[in-house]
Design a protein around this motif. Structure first.
Motif, PDB file in Angstrom:
ATOM      1  N   GLU A   1      14.439 130.040 -27.153  1.00 38.48           N
ATOM      2  CA  GLU A   1      13.530 130.203 -28.289  1.00 38.48           C
ATOM      3  C   GLU A   1      12.197 129.488 -28.149  1.00 38.48           C
ATOM      4  N   SER A   2      12.119 128.513 -27.263  1.00 33.96           N
ATOM      5  CA  SER A   2      10.897 127.691 -27.248  1.00 33.96           C
ATOM      6  C   SER A   2      10.574 127.211 -25.834  1.00 33.96           C
TER       7      SER A   2
ATOM      8  N   TRP B   1      10.166 124.172 -25.113  1.00 33.78           N
ATOM      9  CA  TRP B   1      11.058 123.012 -24.935  1.00 33.78           C
ATOM     10  C   TRP B   1      12.368 123.474 -24.296  1.00 33.78           C
ATOM     11  N   ARG B   2      12.917 124.552 -24.843  1.00 35.25           N
ATOM     12  CA  ARG B   2      14.219 125.033 -24.379  1.00 35.25           C
ATOM     13  C   ARG B   2      14.147 125.509 -22.932  1.00 35.25           C
TER      14      ARG B   2
ATOM     15  N   ASP C   1      21.254 117.332 -26.252  1.00 31.76           N
ATOM     16  CA  ASP C   1      20.165 117.717 -27.153  1.00 31.76           C
ATOM     17  C   ASP C   1      20.581 117.503 -28.609  1.00 31.76           C
ATOM     18  N   ARG C   2      20.964 118.535 -29.343  1.00 31.56           N
ATOM     19  CA  ARG C   2      21.393 118.377 -30.734  1.00 31.56           C
ATOM     20  C   ARG C   2      22.823 117.817 -30.764  1.00 31.56           C
TER      21      ARG C   2
ATOM     22  N   PHE D   1      16.266 112.147 -33.465  1.00 27.62           N
ATOM     23  CA  PHE D   1      15.418 113.045 -34.262  1.00 27.62           C
ATOM     24  C   PHE D   1      14.923 112.396 -35.554  1.00 27.62           C
TER      25      PHE D   1
ATOM     26  N   ALA E   1      18.041 118.731 -34.974  1.00 23.06           N
ATOM     27  CA  ALA E   1      16.589 118.529 -34.906  1.00 23.06           C
ATOM     28  C   ALA E   1      15.925 118.919 -36.229  1.00 23.06           C
TER      29      ALA E   1
ATOM     30  N   ARG F   1      14.520 115.750 -38.769  1.00 20.62           N
ATOM     31  CA  ARG F   1      13.053 115.768 -38.942  1.00 20.62           C
ATOM     32  C   ARG F   1      12.740 116.076 -40.404  1.00 20.62           C
TER      33      ARG F   1
ATOM     34  N   TYR G   1      12.463 128.004 -35.136  1.00 16.52           N
ATOM     35  CA  TYR G   1      11.976 127.453 -33.864  1.00 16.52           C
ATOM     36  C   TYR G   1      11.223 128.457 -32.991  1.00 16.52           C
TER      37      TYR G   1
ATOM     38  N   GLU H   1       8.240 121.755 -37.246  1.00 12.99           N
ATOM     39  CA  GLU H   1       9.341 121.121 -36.511  1.00 12.99           C
ATOM     40  C   GLU H   1       9.503 121.571 -35.062  1.00 12.99           C
ATOM     41  N   ASN H   2       8.567 122.340 -34.530  1.00 17.41           N
ATOM     42  CA  ASN H   2       8.423 122.428 -33.061  1.00 17.41           C
ATOM     43  C   ASN H   2       7.091 123.080 -32.686  1.00 17.41           C
TER      44      ASN H   2
ATOM     45  N   ASP I   1       7.649 118.103 -30.232  1.00 15.83           N
ATOM     46  CA  ASP I   1       7.970 118.472 -28.850  1.00 15.83           C
ATOM     47  C   ASP I   1       6.971 117.848 -27.873  1.00 15.83           C
TER      48      ASP I   1
ATOM     49  N   CYS J   1       9.359 115.081 -27.760  1.00 20.35           N
ATOM     50  CA  CYS J   1      10.800 115.332 -27.678  1.00 20.35           C
ATOM     51  C   CYS J   1      11.049 115.691 -26.211  1.00 20.35           C
TER      52      CYS J   1
HETATM   53  O1  GYE Z   1      12.354 120.705 -30.748  1.00 14.75           O
HETATM   54  C1  GYE Z   1      12.741 122.978 -30.232  1.00 14.75           C
HETATM   55  C2  GYE Z   1      13.934 123.652 -29.709  1.00 14.75           C
HETATM   56  O2  GYE Z   1      16.786 120.847 -30.346  1.00 14.75           O
HETATM   57  C3  GYE Z   1      15.139 119.360 -29.575  1.00 14.75           C
HETATM   58  O3  GYE Z   1      14.994 122.927 -30.229  1.00 14.75           O
HETATM   59  C4  GYE Z   1      15.539 120.742 -29.725  1.00 14.75           C
HETATM   60  C5  GYE Z   1      14.578 121.617 -30.475  1.00 14.75           C
HETATM   61  C6  GYE Z   1      13.140 121.569 -30.018  1.00 14.75           C
HETATM   62  O4  GYE Z   1      13.979 124.971 -29.928  1.00 14.75           O
HETATM   63  O5  GYE Z   1      11.576 123.346 -29.590  1.00 14.75           O
END
Ligand code: GYE
Length: 353
Positions: A43-44, A46-47, A121-122, A140, A202, A206, A230, A255-256, A286, A306
């Motif tokens: 999704e991101s 970061w991921r 992570d989470r 977080f 997360a 947050r 996200y 939040e991201n 992030d 992050c």
């Molecule tokens: O902030 C976000 C990702 O769990 C730290 O998940 C992660 C979060 C992060 O999709 O970008």
């Protein structure tokens, strides 16, 4: 089958849970360790960096086979992947859980199979924390606290930083603010809160930091709290929709980073300015390379770091387990915050995520 029983036996001997540490013994010395990894999704940014870190860490030449399964942000997919790992008899299971709840049964099944589990992570919220070896990831709540403390400093000192925070001169206060008896409308801080996937650690922590801060400050209020899951696409959609009805916001707490990028596009479309001298002050989580670039360029005010490079820490934990060393139940990676004055182009260019 023999291997299956020897795993049960060795793990039964190995788990010596005292306080927050776990003592273990190596189940067996093998040429190749199979790591079943249930990843949240893609999704991101970061991921993507987090997946990359796992791929680069668990290589065949280091004696690993990584089986990574993308859950596409759906917990049911994760439960199915974990059950498949049990059937396959992998050596370790690593889970990056989409949400915190709903893990008790499947983790009990993993325990019965004797396969050690690492949460990355989470977190998971389970009645018995000894269902997993360790949880490696971010603090977080501390991330959220760093963000709100920064915002407090900006509003207290009136330090423009990114332009005056609060209603800017010439801006028309909303009816809601005018009707708010006894309050000075120029002091009210209206925060648009863009939340991650509901129920993810997360998101929960947050959010908790910001909700506590809003509660503690009479002149801070939520313009709205909306979920962008996200992703950039979802954030663009929900922020565009929100701005079509209300444009009176002073702060975006997102939040991201990817949701921040979607929100920035939505604000561009709506003609809302942000960053240095603009209407909206942006706080993002992030601190990926692209967000840091926006920060250096003056569009984003604060990036809360992050760290997605968790592969080496997971590997260290696995080797500690194999060597019978004690293991902490919770491992946090060090993180910080960035404003433009903390950044240089060289630093951003050399960042690996
Ligand atoms: O902030 C976000 C990702 O769990 C730290 O998940 C992660 C979060 C992060 O999709 O970008």
């Amino acid at each position: 089958m023999r291997r299956f029983f020897s795993l049960i036996l060795s793990t039964a001997i190995a788990f010596n849970i005292a306080g927050c540490t776990v003592q273990n013994a190596d189940p067996q010395d093998k040429d190749l360790y199979v790591i079943g990894f249930s990843q949240v999704g893609s999704e991101s940014d970061w991921r993507i960096a987090n997946s990359q870190s796992m791929i680069e860490t668990f290589t065949e030449d280091k004696g690993y086979e990584l089986r990574m399964v993308n859950a596409r942000q759906n917990q049911d997919n994760q439960l199915a992947a974990v059950r498949t790992f049990i059937l396959e008899g992998v050596d370790f299971i690593v889970i990056a859980p989409v949400v915190e709840e709903g893990w008790d049964s499947v983790l009990a099944e993993v325990r019965a199979s004797g396969i050690p589990v690492i949460i990355m992570d989470r977190s998971v919220s389970v009645s018995d924390n000894s269902l997993y070896l360790s949880n490696i990831g971010s603090d977080f709540l501390n991330q959220g606290t760093m963000a709100v403390e920064w915002l407090e400093e900006q509003t207290e000192t009136g330090d423009p930083g990114q332009g005056e925070i609060g209603l800017t001169e010439g801006e028309t206060p909303t009816e809601e603010v005018i009707e708010d008896e006894g309050s000075d409308e120029t002091d009210t801080l209206r925060i648009l809160h863009l939340q991650g996937t509901y129920g993810a650690t997360a998101q929960l922590l947050r959010t908790q930091a910001l909700e506590d801060a809003v509660e503690a400050h009479d002149n801070w209020e939520f313009a709205a709290q909306i979920c962008g899951d996200y992703t950039e696409a979802k954030a663009y959609e929900v922020v565009s929709e929100y701005l079509s009805g209300d444009t009176d916001i002073d702060v975006l707490y997102s939040e991201n980073d990817n949701m921040t990028f979607g929100a920035m596009r939505a604000m561009d479309d709506a003609g809302i300015t942000y960053g240095e001298g603009g209407q909206v002050t942006i706080i993002t989580f992030d601190a990926t390379r692209e967000a840091l670039q926006y920060c250096l360029d003056g569009d984003i005010a604060l990036c809360v770091e992050c760290n997605p490079i968790l592969g080496p820490a997971v590997e260290e934990l696995i080797s500690d387990y194999r060597n019978g060393n004690s293991i902490s139940r919770q491992v946090y990676v060090p993180e910080t915050t960035y404003t433009a004055s903390d950044l240089t182009q060289e630093f951003i260019d050399s960042r690996i995520y």
